[in-house]
Design a protein around this motif. Structure first.
Motif, mmCIF file in Angstrom:
data_model
loop_
_atom_site.group_PDB
_atom_site.id
_atom_site.type_symbol
_atom_site.label_atom_id
_atom_site.label_comp_id
_atom_site.label_asym_id
_atom_site.label_seq_id
_atom_site.Cartn_x
_atom_site.Cartn_y
_atom_site.Cartn_z
ATOM 1 N N ASP A 166 0.487 -1.265 -0.210
ATOM 2 C CA ASP A 166 0.287 0.073 0.201
ATOM 3 C C ASP A 166 1.120 1.510 0.037
ATOM 4 O O ASP A 166 -0.167 2.424 0.003
ATOM 5 C CB ASP A 166 -1.014 0.096 0.711
ATOM 6 C CG ASP A 166 -0.517 0.056 2.676
ATOM 7 O OD1 ASP A 166 1.425 0.070 2.506
ATOM 8 O OD2 ASP A 166 -1.001 0.067 4.022
ATOM 9 N N THR A 222 -4.321 1.915 0.130
ATOM 10 C CA THR A 222 -4.382 1.277 1.935
ATOM 11 C C THR A 222 -6.416 0.497 1.482
ATOM 12 O O THR A 222 -6.723 -0.742 1.629
ATOM 13 C CB THR A 222 -4.272 1.548 3.372
ATOM 14 O OG1 THR A 222 -3.638 1.820 3.504
ATOM 15 C CG2 THR A 222 -4.712 0.312 4.212
ATOM 16 N N ALA A 267 -2.996 4.047 7.540
ATOM 17 C CA ALA A 267 -3.366 3.312 6.639
ATOM 18 C C ALA A 267 -4.045 2.322 7.359
ATOM 19 O O ALA A 267 -5.249 1.620 6.705
ATOM 20 C CB ALA A 267 -1.890 1.665 6.346
#
Lengths: 340, 397, 289
Positions: B80, B87, B111
């Motif tokens: 990510d 994310t 995230a």
């Protein structure tokens, strides 16, 4: 002839876009929305860089402005669709305000000054004085817009159509802008600012306005992204966002409208692909892709495709020069006359 | 004959039961459990890549010995780049395309926060994310989200209490990272000092972890006349601050966070002489601390790293965190029994009592209840003696 | 008052770090007309190379010299084999190539050398200045930066080669007409910038520690310094670095706090550019029609 063809293919593309959510699973609909959002952001960048010749490596800042306008106002109970025009106005204002002085800077200086802007944004968003509004480093959640109850759509599908509607309107507007009188003036500034000035084009003002319009596009994209992602935080708008938008614009083809869509796909899809190729060296693979792309399509993918098509329609002995002409982007005279 | 029949019957029953489960629960089949993870494989945060590599290797080891309840664990770990929108995208991909059973060990608080509402709305466990901010301990609002790092705030409170009780003439300077982590520590220290906070905290100076040097901040703190320094940052600024204080001949009682106290990665680069007397808290055994070199946990960990992750630096504190997280996950999957459900996973996770994973400090007893998701109930104080960390009982709490 | 003095001196020390990297940026800009976003990552590689050599037990100064030579060759090779093939590409495409180099080299460094902080040795480690105000290494950085500056100034002002390089960058067509081999000059410019970057990396690493993100952070400040002082002038860029370092410290400590000091410094840079578009010490170039 070309115009009817363009229109036809545009209608086909829109029809394809309309049917997408009914055919694809939710996740891909969500990803398609993301692609459209980035495409709108890049379109703003294309207007500025490709058509007006001002380089910006800080458009993530305007993206953030749009996103935070939505997050703050929706958090205060505003309906999401009413917030969007406001996000556009605010980001236009910020862009115009920044672009007015910045338009006096040329080439590298402008690139670096805008880059500085992208660095400052996360810091500003985290600042204690603004924390009441921005939620500080914790960020803010945005509730997902639900489809109106009379439509048999889930939230992802509805949001996709909403994003699509905005995107089509903005693409259409950009197309009209660039092909019109103002658009020619904007491009004239890029090709020869001094000549443009002497022809009576108000160079400084038009540059600042272009900056504002460009920031507005990217701001609206940011606003849409806040609705799609449902979360904003300073870390979402790091300098890498600006870099990726820039890369997307150039790789898609900064001197075109359609290139923005390709750029949007590039931003969303390519990092996932490079990760599939190598987990441990995904960054290295991504870098190789960037450099290779620029090696083989220096005018971006759209520029590359257009050159291929144009080379096909031209007589064989002209081919090599046509290819070369496209590399050093300005469109040659005979090419332009052929088109009209 | 009878016995055989009974056996067959139970086997058939088990088959029916497990196939029923696999129909109901995504990501679970007779042979496999699919779990998802996101983390920074690329970008400037890829320093934490061991947080993804270690669990993958750990589950590989578990699978080689037959898996859990006969199922192999398939951890699908995606990049990510430490960007919250990415994310969300990757979490949705894992959930909707890869059909994972639940999410494990997501790295980083922005995230994990980005994926939090989505996963909670879907009633999917978001287990043992590598985050220490207080918003991840909120069972009422986010019942499906459980973090795994010591809460930054709790550690800050402990430092505050220590100063209040042990340093009567304290003047406290706080050097904090301008993000969730730093802010939580500042809040914690202030709370721990209680009524003394106003009079004892003489300076709070912030930094951005991306600054090249932190000289200016350390100088400002020294000038404030502080005799206690709380460094509420990640490893890099901590290294820098300890060294700079040493160079300036400034000797405050320094407090270091649990996330930035590795001997080989923080204390040695900072200069062990500069770090003498620094106080920290610990939950894990630091693999680079000479104290643990003949400890059975360490020997096992070391063998695991040598066999499964030879290319990784085994002193990397992220590797230990990943190792502990993977053990917790394994325990939960064991506890939930042969017919796991998402609700069952959450129940098993919130029923952890007095558990000490390997490489956790000797008297760690992890405890999770449905009303409190902060699993560390007790932290150990340690003091740096020039070569390693020495636990001491401060009598504070 | 003592604190004030300390903040200024520490600002000068930090500023000289920015200045040393800014010099490499100016070098490329002067000799090729490009802004090399990958300059920092190239320097990072040189520094890791030096560290690898040092860990074999080689003498510091030998390694110092070797690294400069290898980096010089590395820079020339990048120009010859990579950048030259983009000579007809639009400027934006070239920026993407630089971004690609930046991201790629950064990821590669992490892959090869890991992410642990490395304590890079300083030749001045055992030298004491007798004061807390400034370390011997800081003085060393300042001295080397000044030395480089002087050499560069003399090179570009008085040597034929230096003048030829400048000409090749500013007006390649005319330069070619007077017999300058533009291609060679560009390679040479890249080589020299890469060598300067290597020196900067080895100077910076003992202060900020060696890790894959070391240069990413410094580079941003070096850019700002170069802009402030003027991209066209080595002395301007060096002065820009020192000013940037000091102003940032003072503003952070006394005026608006450390949360906004970078933002503030960047605003200052932009304002300076608006008043003097070529930087504080740069010469304004007039475009002719």
């Amino acid at each position: 002839m070309t115009t009817t063809k363009t229109k036809l293919s545009a209608i086909c593309a829109i029809l394809a876009c309309l049917s997408l959510p009914l055919l694809l699973p939710e996740f891909l609909v969500f990803q398609a929305s993301q692609i459209l959002v980035y495409a709108v952001a890049i379109l703003g960048l294309n207007l500025l860089m490709g058509f007006n010749g001002q380089i910006s490596m800080g458009h993530g800042a305007f993206y953030a402005v749009g996103a935070y306008v939505v997050a703050i106002l929706v958090g205060h109970g505003w309906p999401y669709w009413a917030v969007l025009p406001l996000a556009a106005v605010v980001s236009f204002g910020v862009g115009f305000f920044f672009g007015k002085p910045a338009s006096r800077l040329g080439g590298h200086y402008l690139a670096l000054a805008t880059f500085a802007l992208s660095l400052a944004v996360p810091q500003l968003l985290r600042h204690p004085a603004l924390e009441f509004w921005t939620g500080g480093s914790q960020g803010m959640y945005i509730t997902k817009p639900e489809a109106p109850s009379f439509l048999p759509l889930n939230a992802d599908q509805w949001l996709y159509y909403f994003v699509l509607l905005v995107a089509v309107a903005l693409f259409f507007a950009a197309h009209n802008l660039t092909t019109g009188r103002v658009g020619r003036a904007i491009s004239a500034i890029r090709d020869h600012p001094i000549a443009a000035e002497s022809m009576g084009i108000p160079v400084a003002r038009l540059k600042a306005i272009t900056f504002g319009v460009s920031a507005m596009y990217t701001g609206v994209a940011g606003a849409l992204s806040a609705l799609v992602i449902q979360y904003v935080a300073p870390d979402s708008f790091s300098m890498f966002l600006s870099i990726f938008l820039f890369v997307g614009a150039v790789i898609g083809g900064a001197r075109s409208i359609a290139g923005a869509l390709i750029g949007g796909m590039f931003i969303v899809v390519v990092p996932n692909l490079t990760f599939e190729i190598s987990k441990s060296a995904t960054g290295v693979v991504y870098a190789i892709v960037l450099i290779a792309m620029m090696r083989f399509a220096p005018a971006g993918i759209w520029g590359f495709l257009r050159a291929k098509v144009e080379a096909k329609t031209r007589s064989p002995e002209e081919k090599p020069s046509a290819q070369k002409a496209n590399v050093s982007v300005p469109i040659p005279q005979h090419d332009a006359s052929e088109r009209s | 004959m009878n016995m055989k029949f009974l056996h067959l019957a139970t086997l058939a029953l088990a088959c029916v039961a497990s196939s029923a489960v696999s129909a109901a629960e995504p990501g679970v089949t007779d042979k496999e459990i699919k779990i998802g993870q996101t983390g920074p494989y690329s970008g400037p945060a890829s320093i934490a890549v061991a947080l993804m590599q270690t669990p993958i290797a750990y589950f590989k080891m578990i699978n080689e010995t037959g898996g859990i309840h006969g199922r192999k664990i398939n951890l699908i770990s995606l990049d990510d780049a430490y960007s919250p929108p990415k994310t969300v995208e990757m979490t949705r991909r894992l959930m909707e395309q890869d059909n994972v059973f639940f999410m494990f060990g997501q790295v980083g608080s922005p995230a994990a926060a980005a994926a939090q509402p989505y996963l909670n709305a879907k009633k999917v466990p978001q287990l043992f994310s590598l985050v220490g901010t207080s918003r991840f301990n909120d069972p009422a609002k986010f019942p499906w989200t459980i973090g795994t790092i010591v809460s930054y705030k709790a550690e800050g409170i402990l430092f505050g209490k220590y100063i209040k009780q042990k340093m009567p003439n304290a003047k406290v300077g706080i050097l904090y990272q301008n993000d969730d982590l730093g802010r939580d520590y500042v809040e914690g220290v202030t709370e721990g000092l209680g009524d003394l906070a106003k009079s004892t905290i003489v300076a709070k100076v912030s930094l951005e972890p991306t600054e090249p040097t932190f000289d200016s901040q350390v100088l400002a703190l020294k000038a404030s006349g502080a005799n206690a320094l709380v460094i509420a940052t990640g490893p890099k600024p901590a290294v820098y601050a300890i060294r700079k204080a040493g160079e300036l001949g400034w000797k405050p009682q320094t407090f270091l966070t649990a996330g930035a106290n590795s001997v080989s990665m923080v204390m040695e680069p900072a200069g062990v002489a500069n770090g003498k007397g620094v106080i920290t808290t610990a939950t894990f055994k630091d693999p680079s601390d000479p104290r643990w070199q003949s400890d059975p946990d360490y020997i096992e960990y070391s063998a695991f790293m040598a066999k499964y992750l030879p290319q990784l630096n085994k002193n990397d504190s992220y590797a230990v965190m990943g190792y502990v997280g993977a053990q917790l996950m394994t325990k939960v999957l064991n506890d939930v029994g042969p017919n796991p459900t998402r609700e069952g996973i959450r129940k098993a996770a919130t029923s952890i009592r007095d558990y000490r994973p390997k490489m956790a400090m000797p008297d760690i007893k992890l405890m999770l209840t449905p009303n409190d998701y902060d699993m560390y109930k007790k932290l150990n104080f340690m003091r740096f003696n020039g070569t390693g960390w020495e636990p001491f009982d401060a009598g504070v709490l | 008052m003592e604190v004030f003095l300390q903040q200024i001196i520490s600002g000068i020390a930090t500023g000289s770090i920015y200045a040393s990297v800014a010099l490499a940026l100016v070098m490329i800009s002067n000799s090729t007309g490009h802004i090399n976003f990958a300059q920092g990552e190239m320097a990072l590689f040189s520094t890791y190379l030096a560290w690898t050599l040092l860990s074999f037990g080689l003498n510091y100064w030998l390694v110092f010299g070797l690294t400069i030579v290898v980096s010089f060759a590395f820079g020339m090779a990048i120009e010859r084999w990579l950048i030259r093939s983009f000579s007809n590409a639009p400027p934006m495409s070239l920026i993407v190539v630089f971004i690609g180099l930046l991201l790629g080299l950064n990821a590669l460094a992490g892959l090869v050398w890991g992410y642990a902080l490395i304590k890079f040795p300083s030749p001045m480690a055992n030298v004491s200045t007798g004061t807390f105000l400034i370390s011997a290494h800081d003085l060393f950085v300042i001295a080397v930066t000044f030395g480089q500056l002087l050499l560069l100034f003399m090179f570009f002002s008085f040597t034929k080669l230096g003048l030829a390089m400048k000409a090749a960058a500013q007006n390649p067509q005319s330069a070619r007409l007077v017999g300058i081999r533009v291609g060679q000059m560009l390679s040479l410019g890249w080589g020299m910038a890469s060598a300067l970057g290597a020196v900067a990396g080895m100077l910076v690493a003992p202060i900020v520690y060696l890790d894959p993100n070391m240069m990413l952070n410094v580079l941003l400040y070096a850019f700002a310094s170069a802009l402030l002082g003027g991209l066209g002038s080595p002395a301007g860029a060096a002065a820009g670095g020192l000013i940037f370092g000091v102003v940032e410290n003072l503003v952070g400590t006394y005026v608006i706090g450390h949360e906004l000091k970078l933002t503030f410094a960047l605003v200052v840079v932009v304002i300076v550019l608006l008043v003097k578009p070529a930087g504080l010490f740069g010469k304004t170039i007039v475009n002719r029609v």
